[in-house]
Scaffold this motif. Structure first.
Motif, PDB file in Angstrom:
ATOM      1  N   SER A   2       0.984  -1.555  -0.006  1.00 58.37           N
ATOM      2  CA  SER A   2       0.143   0.039  -0.367  1.00 58.37           C
ATOM      3  C   SER A   2       0.782   0.883  -0.019  1.00 58.37           C
ATOM      4  O   SER A   2       2.179   0.993   0.161  1.00 58.37           O
ATOM      5  N   ASP A   3       0.017   1.896  -0.397  1.00 59.30           N
ATOM      6  CA  ASP A   3       1.172   3.294  -0.588  1.00 59.30           C
ATOM      7  C   ASP A   3       0.202   4.544  -0.795  1.00 59.30           C
ATOM      8  O   ASP A   3      -0.954   5.103  -1.109  1.00 59.30           O
ATOM      9  N   SER A   4       0.643   5.458   0.342  1.00 57.80           N
ATOM     10  CA  SER A   4       0.292   6.944   0.419  1.00 57.80           C
ATOM     11  C   SER A   4       0.151   8.257   1.455  1.00 57.80           C
ATOM     12  O   SER A   4       1.621   7.668   2.303  1.00 57.80           O
TER      13      SER A   4
ATOM     14  N   GLY B  19       0.983   7.796 -11.094  1.00 51.27           N
ATOM     15  CA  GLY B  19       0.369   7.380  -9.862  1.00 51.27           C
ATOM     16  C   GLY B  19       0.132   5.685 -10.979  1.00 51.27           C
ATOM     17  O   GLY B  19       1.694   5.875 -11.537  1.00 51.27           O
ATOM     18  N   HIS B  20       0.720   4.806 -10.244  1.00 54.32           N
ATOM     19  CA  HIS B  20       1.613   3.249 -10.342  1.00 54.32           C
ATOM     20  C   HIS B  20       0.365   2.692  -9.838  1.00 54.32           C
ATOM     21  O   HIS B  20      -0.291   2.813  -8.713  1.00 54.32           O
ATOM     22  N   GLY B  21      -0.259   1.087 -10.394  1.00 51.17           N
ATOM     23  CA  GLY B  21      -0.831   0.117  -9.850  1.00 51.17           C
ATOM     24  C   GLY B  21      -0.132  -0.162  -8.544  1.00 51.17           C
ATOM     25  O   GLY B  21       1.290  -0.253  -8.819  1.00 51.17           O
TER      26      GLY B  21
ATOM     27  N   PHE C 246      -5.188   0.801  -7.423  1.00 55.00           N
ATOM     28  CA  PHE C 246      -3.534   1.758  -8.272  1.00 55.00           C
ATOM     29  C   PHE C 246      -3.518   3.395  -7.065  1.00 55.00           C
ATOM     30  O   PHE C 246      -4.717   3.554  -6.302  1.00 55.00           O
ATOM     31  N   THR C 247      -2.881   4.066  -7.367  1.00 53.26           N
ATOM     32  CA  THR C 247      -2.467   5.801  -6.929  1.00 53.26           C
ATOM     33  C   THR C 247      -3.365   6.859  -6.729  1.00 53.26           C
ATOM     34  O   THR C 247      -2.853   6.635  -8.384  1.00 53.26           O
ATOM     35  N   ILE C 248      -3.622   7.765  -6.769  1.00 54.07           N
ATOM     36  CA  ILE C 248      -3.624   8.945  -7.479  1.00 54.07           C
ATOM     37  C   ILE C 248      -2.287  10.025  -6.723  1.00 54.07           C
ATOM     38  O   ILE C 248      -2.782   9.582  -5.235  1.00 54.07           O
ATOM     39  N   GLU C 249      -2.009  10.225  -7.453  1.00 49.11           N
ATOM     40  CA  GLU C 249      -0.483  11.612  -6.182  1.00 49.11           C
ATOM     41  C   GLU C 249      -0.235  12.306  -6.790  1.00 49.11           C
ATOM     42  O   GLU C 249       0.848  12.187  -7.355  1.00 49.11           O
ATOM     43  N   PRO C 250      -1.129  13.078  -7.467  1.00 46.80           N
ATOM     44  CA  PRO C 250      -0.697  14.146  -7.792  1.00 46.80           C
ATOM     45  C   PRO C 250       0.141  15.305  -7.410  1.00 46.80           C
ATOM     46  O   PRO C 250       0.550  15.859  -5.663  1.00 46.80           O
TER      47      PRO C 250
ATOM     48  N   TRP D  35      -0.009  15.253  -2.381  1.00 43.84           N
ATOM     49  CA  TRP D  35      -1.152  13.972  -1.643  1.00 43.84           C
ATOM     50  C   TRP D  35      -1.894  13.086  -2.502  1.00 43.84           C
ATOM     51  O   TRP D  35      -1.356  12.872  -3.379  1.00 43.84           O
ATOM     52  N   GLU D  36      -1.357  11.376  -1.710  1.00 44.84           N
ATOM     53  CA  GLU D  36      -1.474  10.419  -2.349  1.00 44.84           C
ATOM     54  C   GLU D  36      -2.252   9.175  -1.238  1.00 44.84           C
ATOM     55  O   GLU D  36      -2.238   9.005  -0.111  1.00 44.84           O
ATOM     56  N   VAL D  37      -3.148   8.699  -2.842  1.00 48.62           N
ATOM     57  CA  VAL D  37      -4.281   7.497  -2.183  1.00 48.62           C
ATOM     58  C   VAL D  37      -4.249   6.322  -2.423  1.00 48.62           C
ATOM     59  O   VAL D  37      -3.656   6.762  -4.037  1.00 48.62           O
TER      60      VAL D  37
HETATM   61 CO    CO Z   1       2.828   6.061  -5.303  1.00 48.41          CO
END
Ligand code: CO
Ligand code: MF3
Length: 290
Positions: free
Chosen positions: A146-148, A209-211, A240-244, A274-276
């Motif tokens: 996981s990644d945020s 972002g990325h899967g 995937f991530t949303i991380e603009p 920010w990243e989700v």
């Molecule tokens: Co990421």
């Protein structure tokens, strides 16, 4: 590739017959593919068990960020943040994904002010009153990734920089509203880009972002300067991530020549992110880590 029989077990490993599991979805995906759309391969579509695993990993990721949130303050070094991340991750029996990833030397990325991302924690970098910092945590728990990330405002941050942080956070919500089956990643990317531009900022183009889930970085690449109706089709089970990365000035960036990691804005103006980690569900999305 041999076609799966309707009565054969589904490719997803659910143990159910294909015809009552993913067959209808596959047929729908095929229609998009035949129209020339980019569609996910089966390995990008997670099973409910895998999503449950990523959800648990995400809970650890959130707990680590919560620990950082409760301790972060002026006078602390970014190495101190690294120590918090390493300690709490270990307490949960998890592993920090950044450590050793393609040679990254620390457990977390800490990016201050004009650092866009991939800042390396250091004893030398002390948080000062008025700084903004992104703390980007990535966790491996029982094999799932996981990644945020979140922004933190240290002490008295200028109105201008607070607004950058807030608008960037709001852009995540704007993007999430586009996350639902049979939309495209470009629908999400354009929504974010439009929102950011309306507020007078720019979005970094070259990094996205990325899967995520079974590995740290999976397909697809997730852009926030993409166009509606383009990029990969969103299908239930994708994660995937949303991380603009949002810059107050130019979208141009450069990479630190000495450490080959840390990304800076070209004009030295502040940047926020920010990243989700998000899963596409049957009717929308589920945030797995923030
Ligand atoms: Co990421
Ligand atoms: N967390 C970063 C991301 O969002 C990953 C950076 S790679 C690292 O993709 F090695 F620097 F951690």
């Amino acid at each position: 590739m041999k076609k799966i029989g309707r009565n054969d077990p589904c490719w997803c490993g659910s143990g159910k017959k294909y015809k009552v599991c993913h067959e209808a979805m596959d047929e729908k995906i095929l229609v998009f593919k035949e129209k020339g759309c980019i569609v996910p391969t089966h390995d990008l579509i997670k099973t409910p068990e895998q999503i449950a695993g990523i959800r648990e990993s995400g809970k650890v990721n959130v707990a680590v960020l919560d620990a950082v949130a409760s301790e972060i303050k002026a006078g602390m070094s970014t190495e101190d943040i690294d120590r918090i991340v390493a300690r709490v991750t270990k307490e949960y029996g998890a592993v920090a994904a950044p450590l050793g990833y393609e040679g990254f030397p620390k457990s977390v990325c800490t990016s201050i002010n004009s650092q866009v991302c991939h800042g390396i924690p250091s004893e030398e970098d002390i948080l000062e009153d008025g700084d903004i910092i992104n703390v980007d945590v990535s966790t491996i728990y029982k094999g799932y990734f996981s990644d945020s990330s979140r922004m933190f405002c240290i002490g008295n941050v200028s109105e201008e920089m607070r607004r950058l942080v807030d608008i960037t956070k709001q852009s995540i919500q704007v993007g999430l509203e586009q996350v639902k089956p049979w939309n495209f990643l470009g629908d999400m990317g354009e929504a974010i880009h439009t929102f950011i531009k309306e507020h007078g900022y720019s979005v970094v183009r070259d990094i996205g972002g990325h899967g995520v889930g079974l590995e740290f970085h999976e397909e697809p690449f997730v852009s926030y300067v993409s166009k509606k109706g383009t990029e990969m089709l969103m299908v239930p089970g994708m994660v995937f991530t949303i991380e603009p990365m949002v810059n107050m000035g130019t979208d141009e960036i450069f990479i630190d020549a000495e450490n080959d990691w840390t990304v800076y804005t070209d004009d030295n103006m502040p940047s926020a992110q920010w990243e989700v980690t998000v899963a596409v569900t049957e009717d929308g999305y589920e945030i797995l880590a923030w």
